[in-house]
Write a protein that holds these residues in place. Structure first.
Motif, PDB file in Angstrom:
ATOM      1  N   HIS A 118      71.681  39.166  23.251  1.00 46.93           N
ATOM      2  CA  HIS A 118      73.030  39.025  22.703  1.00 46.93           C
ATOM      3  C   HIS A 118      73.705  37.813  23.343  1.00 46.93           C
ATOM      4  O   HIS A 118      73.680  37.665  24.563  1.00 46.93           O
ATOM      5  N   GLY A 158      67.200  46.036  21.119  1.00 45.13           N
ATOM      6  CA  GLY A 158      67.990  45.186  20.233  1.00 45.13           C
ATOM      7  C   GLY A 158      67.838  45.560  18.773  1.00 45.13           C
ATOM      8  O   GLY A 158      68.821  45.613  18.022  1.00 45.13           O
ATOM      9  N   GLU A 159      66.604  45.836  18.369  1.00 39.32           N
ATOM     10  CA  GLU A 159      66.357  46.208  16.972  1.00 39.32           C
ATOM     11  C   GLU A 159      66.985  47.561  16.636  1.00 39.32           C
ATOM     12  O   GLU A 159      67.583  47.722  15.564  1.00 39.32           O
ATOM     13  N   PHE A 162      69.506  48.975  18.181  1.00 39.90           N
ATOM     14  CA  PHE A 162      70.960  48.825  18.248  1.00 39.90           C
ATOM     15  C   PHE A 162      71.493  48.212  16.962  1.00 39.90           C
ATOM     16  O   PHE A 162      72.493  48.675  16.404  1.00 39.90           O
ATOM     17  N   ALA A 163      70.802  47.185  16.484  1.00 38.94           N
ATOM     18  CA  ALA A 163      71.229  46.545  15.232  1.00 38.94           C
ATOM     19  C   ALA A 163      71.046  47.491  14.043  1.00 38.94           C
ATOM     20  O   ALA A 163      71.900  47.559  13.156  1.00 38.94           O
ATOM     21  N   ALA A 164      69.960  48.239  14.036  1.00 39.34           N
ATOM     22  CA  ALA A 164      69.701  49.165  12.926  1.00 39.34           C
ATOM     23  C   ALA A 164      70.720  50.297  12.883  1.00 39.34           C
ATOM     24  O   ALA A 164      70.991  50.852  11.813  1.00 39.34           O
ATOM     25  N   TYR A 218      73.821  49.914  13.453  1.00 39.18           N
ATOM     26  CA  TYR A 218      75.133  49.283  13.258  1.00 39.18           C
ATOM     27  C   TYR A 218      76.001  49.421  14.505  1.00 39.18           C
ATOM     28  O   TYR A 218      77.169  49.777  14.455  1.00 39.18           O
ATOM     29  N   ALA A 219      75.391  49.163  15.650  1.00 36.99           N
ATOM     30  CA  ALA A 219      76.050  49.141  16.970  1.00 36.99           C
ATOM     31  C   ALA A 219      76.612  50.498  17.382  1.00 36.99           C
ATOM     32  O   ALA A 219      77.571  50.568  18.136  1.00 36.99           O
ATOM     33  N   GLY A 272      71.577  50.104  22.966  1.00 36.55           N
ATOM     34  CA  GLY A 272      72.303  48.976  23.536  1.00 36.55           C
ATOM     35  C   GLY A 272      72.010  48.798  25.015  1.00 36.55           C
ATOM     36  O   GLY A 272      71.863  47.674  25.508  1.00 36.55           O
ATOM     37  N   TRP A 320      68.578  47.370  25.404  1.00 37.43           N
ATOM     38  CA  TRP A 320      68.644  45.937  25.090  1.00 37.43           C
ATOM     39  C   TRP A 320      69.154  45.156  26.289  1.00 37.43           C
ATOM     40  O   TRP A 320      68.531  44.195  26.724  1.00 37.43           O
TER      41      TRP A 320
END
Length: 131
Positions: A32, A83-84, A86-88, A90-91, A97, A100
């Motif tokens: 990030h 990271g993947e 967390f992004a999937a 939608y935070a 997180g 990550w």
């Protein structure tokens, strides 16, 4: 120069890790942007200390290099997975997180430790000059 030789691997690894911060390399690999440099600033000193302490153990430099290289791959895998996820989510997945963030700290620590060990090996193979 001989008095500086034990500290040289640490200095060289610190310089490389400083360049990693300056050029914000972790962001290029998926960290990030907000805390990519922070993760290196936290992880690099930890890795340098671990590498210096590992030299006190009775294991060969080859084993240390391989161990730290495996640690780099494992930590990077944790960081990418976190990271993947967390992004999937939608935070919304706080655990992802943390994976990550702490995965990037561990990656930075492992890279710094690997660099110290690599530079130690390279310096041990250079012939010593008598002044």
């Amino acid at each position: 120069m001989q008095a500086l030789k034990p500290a040289l691997p640490v200095i060289l690894a610190a310089i490389v890790m400083a360049l990693v911060v300056v050029f914000d390399v972790p962001t290029s690999f998926g960290a990030h942007p907000w805390w990519s440099t922070k993760s290196v600033l936290i992880g690099a000193p930890i890795g340098i200390v671990i590498a210096v302490l590992a030299t006190r153990l009775t294991i060969s430099a080859m084993v240390r290099r391989i161990t730290f290289a495996v640690a780099v791959v494992a930590a990077f895998g944790v960081a990418k997975y976190g990271g993947e996820q967390f992004a999937a989510s939608y935070a919304e997945d706080a655990f992802a997180g943390k994976l990550w963030f702490f995965g990037w700290i561990a990656t930075s620590a492992a890279v710094a430790a690997w660099l110290v060990t690599l530079f130690q090996t390279m310096l041990d193979k250079t012939p010593a000059k008598s002044d």
